[in-house]
Structures are given as structure tokens and as C-alpha cells.
Design a protein around this motif. Structure first.
Motif, mmCIF file in Angstrom:
data_model
loop_
_atom_site.group_PDB
_atom_site.id
_atom_site.type_symbol
_atom_site.label_atom_id
_atom_site.label_comp_id
_atom_site.label_asym_id
_atom_site.label_seq_id
_atom_site.Cartn_x
_atom_site.Cartn_y
_atom_site.Cartn_z
ATOM 1 N N THR A 43 77.591 120.623 21.344
ATOM 2 C CA THR A 43 76.601 121.283 20.484
ATOM 3 C C THR A 43 75.292 120.507 20.540
ATOM 4 O OG1 THR A 43 77.384 120.021 18.590
ATOM 5 C CG2 THR A 43 78.357 122.194 18.904
ATOM 6 N N ASN A 44 74.245 121.114 20.063
ATOM 7 C CA ASN A 44 72.901 120.496 20.062
ATOM 8 C C ASN A 44 72.543 119.956 21.449
ATOM 9 O OD1 ASN A 44 72.641 120.954 17.256
ATOM 10 N ND2 ASN A 44 73.849 119.109 16.852
ATOM 11 N N VAL A 45 72.809 120.760 22.442
ATOM 12 C CA VAL A 45 72.569 120.350 23.829
ATOM 13 C C VAL A 45 71.073 120.404 24.130
ATOM 14 C CG1 VAL A 45 72.995 120.981 26.240
ATOM 15 C CG2 VAL A 45 74.836 121.110 24.549
ATOM 16 N N ASP A 46 70.583 119.342 24.719
ATOM 17 C CA ASP A 46 69.162 119.276 25.063
ATOM 18 C C ASP A 46 68.956 118.127 26.049
ATOM 19 O OD1 ASP A 46 66.445 119.526 25.207
ATOM 20 O OD2 ASP A 46 66.040 118.878 23.152
ATOM 21 N N PHE A 47 69.036 118.423 27.338
ATOM 22 C CA PHE A 47 68.789 117.375 28.339
ATOM 23 C C PHE A 47 68.110 117.991 29.556
ATOM 24 C CE2 PHE A 47 73.205 118.754 29.128
ATOM 25 C CZ PHE A 47 73.177 119.038 30.489
ATOM 26 N N THR A 48 67.556 117.114 30.373
ATOM 27 C CA THR A 48 66.836 117.547 31.567
ATOM 28 C C THR A 48 67.421 116.852 32.788
ATOM 29 O OG1 THR A 48 64.826 117.844 30.264
ATOM 30 C CG2 THR A 48 64.551 117.668 32.629
ATOM 31 N N LEU A 49 67.579 117.602 33.853
ATOM 32 C CA LEU A 49 68.095 117.058 35.107
ATOM 33 C C LEU A 49 67.042 117.211 36.198
ATOM 34 C CD1 LEU A 49 71.654 118.700 35.065
ATOM 35 C CD2 LEU A 49 71.115 116.302 34.563
ATOM 36 N N HIS A 65 77.597 117.171 33.495
ATOM 37 C CA HIS A 65 76.757 116.224 32.767
ATOM 38 C C HIS A 65 76.931 116.476 31.276
ATOM 39 C CE1 HIS A 65 73.285 113.520 32.332
ATOM 40 N NE2 HIS A 65 72.905 114.326 31.355
ATOM 41 N N ASN A 66 77.268 115.441 30.549
ATOM 42 C CA ASN A 66 77.435 115.543 29.088
ATOM 43 C C ASN A 66 78.377 116.684 28.682
ATOM 44 O OD1 ASN A 66 75.649 113.441 28.913
ATOM 45 N ND2 ASN A 66 73.974 114.612 28.026
ATOM 46 N N GLY A 67 79.469 116.848 29.429
ATOM 47 C CA GLY A 67 80.452 117.863 29.075
ATOM 48 C C GLY A 67 80.058 119.274 29.454
ATOM 49 N N ILE A 68 79.018 119.386 30.267
ATOM 50 C CA ILE A 68 78.545 120.710 30.687
ATOM 51 C C ILE A 68 78.517 120.769 32.209
ATOM 52 C CG2 ILE A 68 76.547 122.276 30.663
ATOM 53 C CD1 ILE A 68 75.906 121.136 27.896
ATOM 54 N N VAL A 69 79.048 121.855 32.760
ATOM 55 C CA VAL A 69 78.950 122.033 34.201
ATOM 56 C C VAL A 69 77.691 122.850 34.472
ATOM 57 C CG1 VAL A 69 80.558 124.012 34.202
ATOM 58 C CG2 VAL A 69 80.089 122.808 36.318
ATOM 59 N N VAL A 70 76.835 122.257 35.296
ATOM 60 C CA VAL A 70 75.565 122.895 35.655
ATOM 61 C C VAL A 70 75.670 123.260 37.121
ATOM 62 C CG1 VAL A 70 73.060 122.631 35.767
ATOM 63 C CG2 VAL A 70 74.355 121.442 33.973
ATOM 64 N N ALA A 71 75.403 124.516 37.423
ATOM 65 C CA ALA A 71 75.593 125.001 38.789
ATOM 66 C C ALA A 71 74.342 125.709 39.294
ATOM 67 C CB ALA A 71 76.788 125.961 38.830
ATOM 68 N N ARG A 72 74.185 125.662 40.604
ATOM 69 C CA ARG A 72 73.103 126.388 41.273
ATOM 70 C C ARG A 72 73.746 127.449 42.152
ATOM 71 N NH1 ARG A 72 67.839 123.675 44.129
ATOM 72 N NH2 ARG A 72 66.903 125.573 44.916
ATOM 73 N N THR A 73 73.455 128.692 41.852
ATOM 74 C CA THR A 73 74.099 129.785 42.575
ATOM 75 C C THR A 73 73.578 129.871 44.006
ATOM 76 O OG1 THR A 73 72.456 131.464 42.050
ATOM 77 C CG2 THR A 73 74.201 131.095 40.406
ATOM 78 N N ASN A 74 74.218 130.699 44.796
ATOM 79 C CA ASN A 74 73.781 130.891 46.178
ATOM 80 C C ASN A 74 72.424 131.566 46.260
ATOM 81 O OD1 ASN A 74 75.847 129.585 47.486
ATOM 82 N ND2 ASN A 74 77.115 131.427 47.709
ATOM 83 N N SER A 123 90.149 131.796 25.911
ATOM 84 C CA SER A 123 88.837 131.712 25.260
ATOM 85 C C SER A 123 87.766 131.460 26.303
ATOM 86 C CB SER A 123 88.814 130.567 24.238
ATOM 87 O OG SER A 123 89.809 130.764 23.263
ATOM 88 N N ASN A 124 86.572 131.940 26.002
ATOM 89 C CA ASN A 124 85.451 131.784 26.920
ATOM 90 C C ASN A 124 84.909 130.361 26.897
ATOM 91 O OD1 ASN A 124 85.676 134.525 27.355
ATOM 92 N ND2 ASN A 124 84.083 135.041 25.867
ATOM 93 N N LEU A 125 84.219 129.996 27.968
ATOM 94 C CA LEU A 125 83.439 128.771 27.986
ATOM 95 C C LEU A 125 82.130 129.060 27.259
ATOM 96 C CD1 LEU A 125 83.878 127.837 31.785
ATOM 97 C CD2 LEU A 125 85.152 126.891 29.835
ATOM 98 N N GLN A 126 81.548 128.035 26.667
ATOM 99 C CA GLN A 126 80.254 128.192 25.989
ATOM 100 C C GLN A 126 79.147 128.219 27.037
ATOM 101 O OE1 GLN A 126 79.372 128.407 22.548
ATOM 102 N NE2 GLN A 126 77.409 128.882 23.505
ATOM 103 N N GLN A 127 78.279 129.187 26.942
ATOM 104 C CA GLN A 127 77.150 129.259 27.871
ATOM 105 C C GLN A 127 75.928 128.585 27.257
ATOM 106 O OE1 GLN A 127 75.603 133.203 28.663
ATOM 107 N NE2 GLN A 127 74.835 132.598 30.667
ATOM 108 N N TYR A 128 75.138 127.929 28.095
ATOM 109 C CA TYR A 128 73.909 127.268 27.640
ATOM 110 C C TYR A 128 72.728 127.827 28.411
ATOM 111 C CZ TYR A 128 77.322 124.157 25.601
ATOM 112 O OH TYR A 128 78.378 123.670 24.877
ATOM 113 N N ASN A 129 71.536 127.593 27.864
ATOM 114 C CA ASN A 129 70.296 128.076 28.480
ATOM 115 C C ASN A 129 69.793 127.069 29.507
ATOM 116 O OD1 ASN A 129 70.011 130.351 26.576
ATOM 117 N ND2 ASN A 129 69.749 128.695 25.083
ATOM 118 N N THR A 130 69.087 127.581 30.494
ATOM 119 C CA THR A 130 68.443 126.704 31.474
ATOM 120 C C THR A 130 67.027 127.215 31.720
ATOM 121 O OG1 THR A 130 69.207 127.991 33.380
ATOM 122 C CG2 THR A 130 70.615 126.168 32.656
#
Ligand code: FES
Length: 141
Positions: A43-49, A65-74, A123-130
Motif C-alpha cells: 500500500t502507499n506505493v510511490d517509487f521511481t525506477l 521491486h518493493n513487492g511489486i512486479v513491474v513489466a515492460r510489454t512487447n 483472488s486478483n493481484l493488485q494493479q498499480y499505476n505507472t
């Protein structure tokens, strides 16, 4: 009775008594030891990569990173969902070919937005904004 005889008899006796209980306990203890618990979605996610280097520098890459999987699509879009599988907590991987997240433990699958598409997770995974600004990817709740 020698010391060697004593331990041979006691050891054998103890083993005789313990083996059945160990065998009986294997089914439950092994399965309970291999089971994990899902980690609550951050929760309260706020980071920059910085995406200029590393796995996010190329399409199809991902990192946790910080319990979140960040992916770059094709196609170069960025996705962010909670990494802990909602079944038993194993970190999910991003599958670029299918644009989905897959748990390597028991095979649960989630859409690019974290919605369960295949169990055993229910249950679903939580989605975050990018948001991408230059090479800085902002990930936030
Ligand atoms: S931990 Fe079982 S499917 Fe993910």
C-alpha cells in the motif's frame, strides 16, 4: 551392557517408535512446510525506477521491486501488479508472449491487469499505476 549396545538398542527402539509417526506426519508436515501465505499487496506505493538499464530497458523485461512486479510489454507499455501470488505467496513472473503474469509454483495465471484467469489462485493481484517521464518510471498507488 556396553555403551555401544545401549545406544544401539535405544536408538533402534526410538527409531522404531518414531518412524510410523514420521511417516504419518509426512503428508501434512511436508505440505504445510511447502505452503506459503500470500503477502498482502503493498500500500502507499510511490517509487521511481530508471528504465535506461536493466530488465526494463527492453520490451518483454520485468523485475520485482518493493513487492511489486513491474513489466515492460512487447509493445513498450509498462505494467505493475503486486508480486505475491494470491494462492500461496510465490512471486509471479511476467510472460511477455502472452502478456500475462504466471506463478511458477502451481501455475496460476493473471491478466496484464492482475485479474485471475487460471487457478488455483482465486483472488486478483493488485494493479498499480505507472507513468513514464524520460527514463524515469513512476510506480504508484
Ligand atoms: S503459489 Fe500456488 S499458484 Fe501461486
Amino acid at each position: 551392557m556396553t555403551r555401544k549396545d545401549f545406544f544401539a538398542r535405544v536408538g533402534f527402539g526410538a527409531a522404531t517408535l518414531l518412524v510410523p509417526s514420521c511417516i504419518a506426519g509426512i503428508a501434512t508436515s511436508c505440505s504445510s512446510e511447502s505452503e506459503g501465505s500470500p503477502t498482502p499487496a503493498p500500500t502507499n506505493v510511490d517509487f521511481t525506477l530508471d528504465i535506461s538499464t536493466g530488465s526494463l530497458a527492453t520490451n518483454g523485461g520485468f523485475l520485482v521491486h518493493n513487492g511489486i512486479v513491474v513489466a515492460r510489454t512487447n509493445t513498450g507499455e509498462f505494467l505493475a501488479v503486486s508480486a505475491s501470488c494470491t494462492h500461496q505467496g510465490t512471486n509471479v513472473n511476467y510472460n511477455a508472449a502472452g502478456n500475462k503474469f504466471i506463478c511458477p509454483n502451481h501455475g496460476a495465471q493473471f491478466s496484464s491487469t492482475g485479474v485471475v484467469t487460471q487457478g488455483p489462485a482465486s483472488s486478483n493481484l493488485q494493479q498499480y499505476n505507472t507513468t513514464l517521464t524520460g527514463n524515469s518510471l513512476h510506480v504508484f498507488s
